[in-house]
Design a protein around this motif. Structure first.
Motif, short mmCIF file in Angstrom:
data_model
loop_
_atom_site.label_atom_id
_atom_site.label_comp_id
_atom_site.label_asym_id
_atom_site.label_seq_id
_atom_site.Cartn_x
_atom_site.Cartn_y
_atom_site.Cartn_z
N VAL A 56 37.03 4.40 -70.42
CA VAL A 56 38.19 3.83 -70.21
C VAL A 56 38.83 4.42 -69.29
CG1 VAL A 56 40.37 3.57 -71.70
CG2 VAL A 56 38.16 3.30 -72.86
N THR A 57 39.50 3.67 -68.39
CA THR A 57 40.32 4.06 -67.23
C THR A 57 41.76 3.71 -67.29
OG1 THR A 57 39.68 2.09 -65.74
CG2 THR A 57 38.09 3.98 -65.68
N THR A 58 42.56 4.38 -66.72
CA THR A 58 44.01 3.92 -66.63
C THR A 58 44.57 4.14 -65.17
OG1 THR A 58 45.03 6.37 -66.78
CG2 THR A 58 44.10 5.22 -68.83
N ALA A 59 45.80 3.06 -64.87
CA ALA A 59 46.04 2.81 -63.60
C ALA A 59 47.43 2.48 -63.77
CB ALA A 59 45.26 2.31 -62.82
N ASP B 100 42.62 -6.15 -80.47
CA ASP B 100 41.69 -7.15 -80.55
C ASP B 100 40.37 -6.99 -79.51
OD1 ASP B 100 43.12 -8.33 -82.33
OD2 ASP B 100 44.16 -9.87 -80.92
N ARG B 101 40.66 -6.59 -78.28
CA ARG B 101 39.46 -6.19 -77.60
C ARG B 101 38.78 -5.25 -77.94
NH1 ARG B 101 35.49 -5.69 -75.75
NH2 ARG B 101 34.92 -5.64 -73.67
N ILE B 102 39.22 -3.97 -78.73
CA ILE B 102 38.33 -2.81 -79.23
C ILE B 102 37.58 -3.44 -80.52
CG2 ILE B 102 38.37 -0.85 -80.17
CD1 ILE B 102 39.34 -1.04 -77.23
N LEU B 103 38.25 -4.45 -81.29
CA LEU B 103 37.49 -4.56 -82.58
C LEU B 103 36.30 -5.60 -82.31
CD1 LEU B 103 40.59 -5.61 -84.77
CD2 LEU B 103 39.33 -3.80 -84.76
N GLU B 104 36.43 -6.52 -80.89
CA GLU B 104 35.43 -7.39 -80.37
C GLU B 104 34.20 -6.39 -79.95
OE1 GLU B 104 37.26 -9.21 -77.27
OE2 GLU B 104 38.31 -10.61 -78.68
N PHE B 105 34.66 -5.14 -79.42
CA PHE B 105 33.41 -4.27 -78.91
C PHE B 105 32.67 -3.56 -79.96
CE2 PHE B 105 32.27 0.10 -78.02
CZ PHE B 105 31.51 -0.16 -77.02
N LEU B 106 33.65 -3.40 -81.18
CA LEU B 106 32.82 -2.76 -82.37
C LEU B 106 31.99 -3.89 -83.11
CD1 LEU B 106 35.75 -0.80 -83.94
CD2 LEU B 106 33.90 -0.12 -82.66
N ALA B 107 32.44 -5.35 -82.93
CA ALA B 107 31.59 -6.34 -83.70
C ALA B 107 30.29 -6.66 -82.90
CB ALA B 107 32.45 -7.30 -83.64
N VAL B 108 30.44 -6.39 -81.50
CA VAL B 108 29.30 -6.63 -80.82
C VAL B 108 28.34 -5.39 -80.83
CG1 VAL B 108 28.34 -6.66 -78.56
CG2 VAL B 108 30.23 -7.87 -78.95
N ARG B 109 28.90 -4.11 -81.26
CA ARG B 109 28.14 -3.09 -81.53
C ARG B 109 27.17 -3.35 -82.65
NH1 ARG B 109 27.62 1.56 -78.47
NH2 ARG B 109 27.95 1.12 -76.42
N GLN B 110 27.99 -3.89 -83.74
CA GLN B 110 27.27 -4.30 -85.06
C GLN B 110 26.11 -5.18 -84.92
OE1 GLN B 110 29.66 -5.26 -88.23
NE2 GLN B 110 30.92 -3.75 -88.41
N LEU B 111 26.37 -6.22 -84.12
CA LEU B 111 25.21 -6.95 -83.86
C LEU B 111 24.13 -6.68 -82.83
CD1 LEU B 111 27.39 -10.20 -83.57
CD2 LEU B 111 26.23 -9.66 -85.48
N ILE C 141 33.47 -1.78 -68.91
CA ILE C 141 34.56 -0.76 -68.61
C ILE C 141 35.89 -1.10 -68.77
CG2 ILE C 141 34.99 1.21 -66.98
CD1 ILE C 141 31.96 1.12 -67.97
N LEU C 142 36.63 -0.32 -69.80
CA LEU C 142 38.04 -1.02 -69.97
C LEU C 142 39.11 -0.39 -68.77
CD1 LEU C 142 38.29 -0.88 -73.82
CD2 LEU C 142 37.55 -2.81 -72.11
N CYS C 143 39.90 -1.04 -68.25
CA CYS C 143 40.91 -0.46 -67.53
C CYS C 143 42.23 -0.65 -67.90
CB CYS C 143 40.68 -0.93 -65.95
SG CYS C 143 41.94 -0.16 -64.71
N LEU C 144 43.11 0.21 -68.42
CA LEU C 144 44.52 -0.10 -69.04
C LEU C 144 45.42 0.13 -68.04
CD1 LEU C 144 44.08 2.09 -72.28
CD2 LEU C 144 43.42 -0.37 -71.85
N VAL C 145 45.99 -1.03 -67.62
CA VAL C 145 47.03 -0.85 -66.35
C VAL C 145 48.27 -1.09 -66.84
CG1 VAL C 145 47.36 -1.98 -64.02
CG2 VAL C 145 45.17 -1.87 -64.79
N GLY C 146 49.19 -0.26 -66.27
CA GLY C 146 50.71 -0.46 -66.96
C GLY C 146 51.49 0.85 -66.56
N ARG D 144 33.90 -3.54 -61.14
CA ARG D 144 33.26 -3.20 -62.61
C ARG D 144 33.87 -2.76 -63.83
NH1 ARG D 144 30.82 -2.32 -58.04
NH2 ARG D 144 28.63 -2.04 -57.87
N MET D 145 35.03 -3.09 -63.68
CA MET D 145 35.96 -2.69 -65.03
C MET D 145 36.67 -4.01 -65.34
SD MET D 145 38.00 0.66 -63.60
CE MET D 145 38.62 -0.13 -62.15
N GLU D 146 37.08 -4.09 -66.59
CA GLU D 146 37.58 -5.00 -67.22
C GLU D 146 39.33 -4.79 -67.39
OE1 GLU D 146 38.05 -7.37 -71.70
OE2 GLU D 146 36.23 -6.03 -71.21
N VAL D 147 40.01 -5.33 -66.66
CA VAL D 147 41.49 -5.00 -66.56
C VAL D 147 42.17 -5.41 -67.83
CG1 VAL D 147 43.54 -5.06 -65.25
CG2 VAL D 147 41.33 -4.87 -63.98
#
Length: 823
Positions: A494-497, A355-366, A374-379, A510-513
């Motif tokens: 896109v960062t990972t941790a 859903d977050r990626i689709l939101e990013f693409l939707a904003v790019r269309q507008l 900056i996305l930070c994938l934590v897991g 500076r990152m969205e976790v």
């Protein structure tokens, strides 16, 4: 006299000969002009196409051929009314008319007297107005000789206009002679005003000015301004022409030099190399600062001997400049349905991420130029963070590059080395941009939590990464080696941790976790069937028609052979099974003599087959072992969060008669400072509430016994506050002699007043509970809202008991019944 062309399909031309000026009398038709001002005593070409204007011209030709030429106030209005035209105009005589086949009339009109429109007598089918003549005013006595001031003004106007005629191409040279021979100030002002290309408002202002001397002054100001503009334009054109001439001269000389060398049979490798570099640089549309730096280095290279070490340094630098994608970019695929299809095909679950990626693409269309966060994938490891980045890039149609920040301890690895060092090269960011081949790739920075932190004064690789990831300053990222700005603002990072604890605060800010907690057993089963098994079959050369994994066999691999948050170990175990089956297939073909290929015999992997091939699973009886360990007083099961996912934590408490003068507390199991504080806080609460916890225990029990708290396994460091209620429960179980209820685990921080504080990582801990057969989880009430993050199948299998105080924990854990707030 009227002359008409014989061919009716051709243009028709009418030539009218009149008597010249006539007295102003009677109403006259008014022809509005758009963006054109008629001037007395000048010829004016006009194009007439509107129906009412054509009707006006026809009526004028049938009469005395006179009409009033008045300029429209608003050129956008096609059919202005009386209020839409200026009050001052010029009487015109139609001298020549040309009728073209499309019905348009081409007129040549001779302007005569200046007039004022006093009253409109008709508006249909065209404007008709009464007019009065506005004669020119030249002093008090029109018959007197011109004054010295007027003569000087006329000469200044003539000289300035002559300079303008010499400078602009649209004025014929004959005007110089005509202007120089005019002695009448009225004729002079009208000739020049009619010849200049100036604004409609200014020309109308000159027309309305009846004072000839004032008109000449205004005309002089306009001519001076135009001459200044022409002078500036000429200067700019000369500069541009000079630069072009210089470039053309250098090009011609180089071509001649090249032809001479080819004729002599000389082939200079150095010159060929320089020419190739020059062509590559010229082909790039570099930013101005970068182009200046590249030209400077190229001229240096031309003067450095080839044997010099500096020659190789400068040449390598220019090759890096040429290889970077300064303006090359890929076009984003912003189709949300296409992106969703790719993400669903590559990954099972992970709806929040998708859903977050689709939101990013939707904003790019507008807003195409929007800067993304900056996305930070934590897991934990193995949950698909890196592969998810590849899927995002594929869904967006962007190039993908991955760099690893793990183990980076030097700022130069991010920002590059200065060229003063031997073997200097750009940093990993610039190298990744070169490999990506576009200036808007998806750049994945793996293991950013394992990168070296800031050193003294804020220096270190983390501080360099700040400039890379900060959208407010990465558009001018400056690598030490390049020493010119490079725009990173179009890059999607896109960062990972595995954990956020080791990421510096300014960098984390500076990152969205986005957290990837891990997979449930059912999700692992689906992932294994859709992705892991087909991939392992392909890697080992087996077809799907040869080998099939039964669902019970996959469940057995998940539950008895792997205990992890991700699926990396699961894929490894599936690969072990596939390799052994592949060996059996090859050996069977070599041993069988019946000629029937064993590949045609379908093999189905069952639970018994898995145990036969892999042996007994490491976790086959882990649930029973956990229950056996907790089947005595003084033992409680807790839930812990680790960088590799959730895990169960067994806390053991034991007591013995004191051995010294004072009772002691011993903690073992490599407990960190925070966890040791939790032990002391739990012990203090139990001692302070002994009458409530264990009414039958003497009040001096703690003064007569030494207490030992142990958390296996001892080789693994453990820390964190969330084991507080588990420790208190273990001590309470020891005192009361009651065993903790089977299949119960707990997590929560304890305070000295007995309150249970919230913890983090509830989803990871719930997954760990499922993997270890726990059916009831005691957790802080403030974490009740976090259960929405837990998948519904998992929530339905685990009973959550939400508690506020330790008394509720003990009631649920030692009473054998769930607490009053069971989920």
């Amino acid at each position: 006299m009227i002359e008409i062309v014989a061919d009716p399909t051709a243009a028709q031309e009418v030539v009218i000969q009149g008597e010249g000026e006539a007295a102003v009398e009677g109403p006259l038709p008014v022809l509005p002009l758009r963006d054109v001002v008629a001037v007395p005593d000048t010829m004016l070409p006009l194009a007439v196409g509107q129906e009412r204007s054509v009707k006006l011209v026809d009526d004028v030709l049938a009469g005395d051929r006179r009409l009033v030429l008045a300029t429209s106030r608003d050129a956008a209005v096609e059919a202005p009314g009386p209020e839409g035209v200026h009050d001052v105009g010029v009487i015109g005589h139609i001298v020549r008319m040309l009728k073209v086949p499309d019905g348009t009339l081409r007129l040549l009109v001779q302007g005569t007297q200046r007039v004022r429109l006093t009253r409109f007598t008709s508006t249909e089918p065209y404007l008709v107005a009464e007019v009065e003549e506005l004669p020119d005013v030249l002093g008090d006595d029109p018959t007197a000789e011109p004054t010295a001031e007027l003569t000087a003004l006329m000469r200044s106007v003539q000289e300035t206009f002559t300079k303008i005629v010499e400078a602009v191409p649209y004025l014929p040279e004959e005007l110089q002679v005509a202007v120089a021979n005019i002695d009448d100030p009225v004729a002079l002002s009208q000739l020049i005003a009619g010849s200049l290309r100036i604004g409609t408002e200014e020309k109308q202002e000159l027309l309305e000015q009846v004072d000839v001397q004032a008109r000449l002054r205004r005309l002089m100001a306009i001519l001076a301004r135009e001459l200044e503009v022409i002078s500036i334009g000429t200067e700019i054109q000369s500069q541009v022409q000079s630069e072009l001439d210089k470039g053309q001269r250098e090009y011609v000389l180089r071509q001649q030099l090249k032809a001479i060398r080819e004729e002599l049979g000389e082939d200079d490798p150095l010159e060929a190399e320089l020419a190739e570099l020059r062509e590559q640089l010229d082909a790039l549309d570099l930013p101005e600062l970068v182009e200046t730096q590249a030209d400077r280095e190229l001229h240096r290279l031309e003067s450095i001997p080839q044997a010099s070490a500096e020659h190789g340094v400068v040449r390598t630098y220019l090759e890096w400049i040429v290889s970077l994608p300064w303006n090359d970019r890929t076009r984003d695929d912003l189709d949300l349905h296409h992106a969703r299809g790719i993400l669903d095909a590559d990954h099972h679950g992970l709806d929040d991420i998708k859903d977050r990626i689709l939101e990013f693409l939707a904003v790019r269309q507008l807003k195409p130029d929007a800067r993304g966060s900056i996305l930070c994938l934590v897991g934990p490891p193995g949950v698909g963070k890196t592969s998810l980045g590849k899927s995002i890039a594929r869904a967006m149609g962007r190039n993908f590059e991955r760099i690893s920040a793990g183990g980076v301890r030097d700022e130069a690895e991010i920002r590059g080395h200065r060229r003063t060092y031997i073997g200097a090269m750009p940093g990993t960011i610039v190298r990744a941009m070169r490999d990506a081949g576009s200036n808007n790739p998806l750049l994945m920075i793996d293991e950013i939590d394992k990168m070296g932190s800031m050193g003294p004064g804020g220096a270190g690789p983390s501080s360099a990464m700040l400039e890379v990831l900060d959208p407010e300053q990465n558009d001018t990222f400056r690598d030490h080696y390049l020493d010119v700005p490079f725009d990173l603002s179009r890059v999607m990072f896109v960062t990972t941790a595995n954990t956020l604890d080791t990421i510096p605060g300014p960098l984390l800010d500076r990152m969205e976790v986005i957290r990837l907690a891990g997979y449930t057993a059912q999700e692992k089963l689906e992932i294994a069937k859709r992705y892991l098994v087909p991939r392992q079959l392909e890697r080992h050369g087996l077809r799907r028609s040869w080998l099939t994994f039964g669902e019970p066999a996959l469940r057995m691999l998940i539950e008895d052979y792997t205990r992890e948050s991700g699926v990396r170990s699961l894929e490894r175990e599936i690969g072990r099974v596939v390799r052994k089956i592949a060996r059996e297939i090859v050996e069977s073909e070599q041993d069988d003599g019946d000629g029937t290929p064993s590949r045609a015999k379908r093999v189905t992997v069952s639970q018994a087959r898995v145990e036969e091939l892999l042996g007994r699973g490491t976790w086959a009886n882990a649930d029973e072992a956990l229950r056996r360990r907790t089947r005595r007083a003084g033992v409680a099961t807790g839930l812990a969060w680790t960088p590799v996912g959730g895990d169960v934590l067994v806390v053991e408490a034991a007591a013995m008669p004191k051995s010294g003068s004072q009772p002691t507390l011993t903690t073992t199991g490599q407990l960190g400072d925070v966890m040791q504080e939790s032990v002391r806080a739990a012990l203090t609460w139990v001692r302070g509430n002994l009458a409530v916890v264990a009414p039958d225990v003497p009040q001096d029990w703690f003064s007569q016994h030494d207490l030992h708290v142990h958390v296996p396994a001892g080789a693994t460091p453990k820390d964190g506050p969330s084991a507080g209620i588990t420790i208190a429960t273990a001590i309470a179980s020891l005192l009361t002699g009651k065993e903790v209820a089977q299949h119960v685990a707990m997590t929560g921080e304890i305070t000295l007043t007995g309150e249970v504080l919230p913890i983090g990582g509830l989803k990871e801990k719930a997954l760990a509970a499922q993997r270890n057969g726990v059916r009831c989880v005691i957790a802080p009430r403030e974490n009740e809202r976090d259960q929405e993050d837990i998948p519904e199948p998992l929530r339905s299998r685990i009973d959550f008991v939400w508690v506020d105080r330790v008394e509720q924990v003990l009631e649920a854990a030692l009473g054998g019944l769930p607490g009053p707030d069971a989920g």
